[in-house]
Enzyme design. Structure first.
Site, mmCIF file in Angstrom:
data_model
loop_
_atom_site.group_PDB
_atom_site.id
_atom_site.type_symbol
_atom_site.label_atom_id
_atom_site.label_comp_id
_atom_site.label_asym_id
_atom_site.label_seq_id
_atom_site.Cartn_x
_atom_site.Cartn_y
_atom_site.Cartn_z
ATOM 1 N N LYS A 56 0.841 -1.203 0.000
ATOM 2 C CA LYS A 56 0.000 0.000 0.000
ATOM 3 C C LYS A 56 0.876 1.253 0.000
ATOM 4 C CE LYS A 56 -3.827 -2.416 2.185
ATOM 5 N NZ LYS A 56 -4.580 -2.775 3.406
ATOM 6 N N GLN A 100 -4.785 -1.593 9.602
ATOM 7 C CA GLN A 100 -4.721 -2.912 8.970
ATOM 8 C C GLN A 100 -5.341 -3.957 9.897
ATOM 9 O OE1 GLN A 100 -3.692 -3.429 5.795
ATOM 10 N NE2 GLN A 100 -4.143 -5.614 5.954
ATOM 11 N N ASP A 123 -11.252 2.924 4.225
ATOM 12 C CA ASP A 123 -11.652 1.512 4.118
ATOM 13 C C ASP A 123 -13.168 1.374 3.939
ATOM 14 O OD1 ASP A 123 -9.749 -0.546 4.151
ATOM 15 O OD2 ASP A 123 -9.309 -0.231 6.279
HETATM 16 N N1 GUN Z 1 -7.275 -6.839 6.054
HETATM 17 C C1 GUN Z 1 -7.679 -7.557 4.983
HETATM 18 N N2 GUN Z 1 -8.302 -6.766 4.083
HETATM 19 C C2 GUN Z 1 -8.303 -5.520 4.604
HETATM 20 C C3 GUN Z 1 -8.800 -4.269 4.143
HETATM 21 O O1 GUN Z 1 -9.396 -4.144 3.067
HETATM 22 N N3 GUN Z 1 -8.587 -3.213 4.976
HETATM 23 C C4 GUN Z 1 -7.955 -3.339 6.169
HETATM 24 N N4 GUN Z 1 -7.822 -2.249 6.915
HETATM 25 N N5 GUN Z 1 -7.483 -4.485 6.628
HETATM 26 C C5 GUN Z 1 -7.652 -5.565 5.848
#
Ligand code: GUN
Length: 306
Positions: A56, A100, A123
């Site tokens: 990311k 995350q 998100d």
């Molecule tokens: N863990 C797995 N997928 C995601 C996501 O789309 N966002 C976040 N914050 N954590 C994740």
């Protein structure tokens, strides 16, 4: 048909998507003399999560987005994590905040998500944004379903009237995916671990989306002729290399690609399918948050609703 013609190439989709997005971050910099900014919080040292966060941050940098990484010990208290979020909520130079997931079990994920400012919730997991999506008035749409939806729209053109079956009812994928497909007039079934006759449901799908986390569970017995298959699963499978006899691991999806590829019309591979589009959509949501932070309209190539 040759197999390569059936592949929905998520990497190529994401490259084209980011190419369209980049001018918007360049434009933002020209107008406001700073880059859009994404803050990513990582708690602990889960290998998969660390890799996702690195990807990311790297993609942000390449696309004119500043990123701030907050890395906390797996023993951090819920209170200390909340305080980090409050600081980022108040920081005018931070546009988007992502924590995350998963978090260690002593921390309530719901409490953490509820305390991210909804205007920085890239998100799309905050109740306000989740609710708005289900009301047909979306603000931030969760990145994985948005990426899947973008590819489906491009592959199928018309989604209206199609039977869509989703395996998995998570807040990250299954539920928001259902809402997006429903708003495009699909007939949507969400199945899950307690669903009876799962195969029969899946066999009716024109569009089959799997987000279940069981390696290669979906085989030819689940798939209707000419279905479009989106494989959200990222599972690490251990195997013994037949030549070297060494223990190795590889990434596989929820779908047994070899068994279904002759039946399906189109299919996303793992890796190189949904993953790259998820990250591209995070960049999209961050730039959108930045414009909204500056009280600017954000209409773009995805159309007004995105
Ligand atoms: N863990 C797995 N997928 C995601 C996501 O789309 N966002 C976040 N914050 N954590 C994740």
């Amino acid at each position: 048909m040759e197999h390569f013609k059936k592949i929905i190439d998520g990497k190529k989709y994401s490259e084209e998507f980011l190419q369209k997005l980049h001018p918007l971050s360049t434009e933002f910099f020209k107008n406001f003399n700073r880059k859009p900014c994404l803050a990513v919080i990582l708690v602990g040292d889960n290998t998969a999560s660390s890799i996702y966060v690195k990807n990311k941050v790297r993609t942000a940098k390449k696309n004119g987005i500043r990123s701030v990484e907050v890395i906390l010990s797996r023993n951090v208290s819920e209170e200390d994590l909340l305080n980090e979020i409050f600081k980022l909520n108040d920081d005018q130079n931070v546009d988007g905040i992502l924590v995350q997931l998963p978090l260690p079990i002593h921390i309530s994920e719901r409490k953490i998500i509820n305390n991210i400012s909804p205007i920085k919730d890239v998100d799309g997991f905050h109740p306000t944004n989740f609710g708005k999506l289900f009301l047909g008035d979306p603000n931030f749409i969760p990145c994985t379903p948005l990426g899947c939806f973008y590819m489906l729209k491009n592959e199928l053109k018309v989604l209206s009237g199609k039977n869509a079956v989703i395996i998995g009812r998570s807040n990250i994928v299954g539920k928001p995916m259902a809402s997006l497909l429903l708003s495009s007039n699909c007939s949507v079934t969400i199945t899950h671990s307690k669903t009876e006759n799962l195969r029969e449901h899946c066999k009716k799908a024109d569009i089959l989306i799997s987000a279940v986390g069981i390696p290669e569970m979906v085989d030819d017995t689940y798939v209707k002729q000419d279905a479009i298959i989106i494989d959200v699963g990222i599972n690490r499978l251990q195997f013994v290399n037949s030549e070297t006899k060494a223990n190795e691991t590889k990434l596989v999806g929820d779908v047994n690609f070899k068994k279904v590829v002759d039946i399906a019309k189109k299919i996303t591979p793992v890796p190189g399918g949904v993953g790259p589009m998820t990250i591209a959509c995070l960049m999209h949501n961050t730039i959108k948050a930045a414009y909204k932070n500056k009280k600017e309209n954000f209409a773009n190539f995805l159309g007004e609703n995105f």
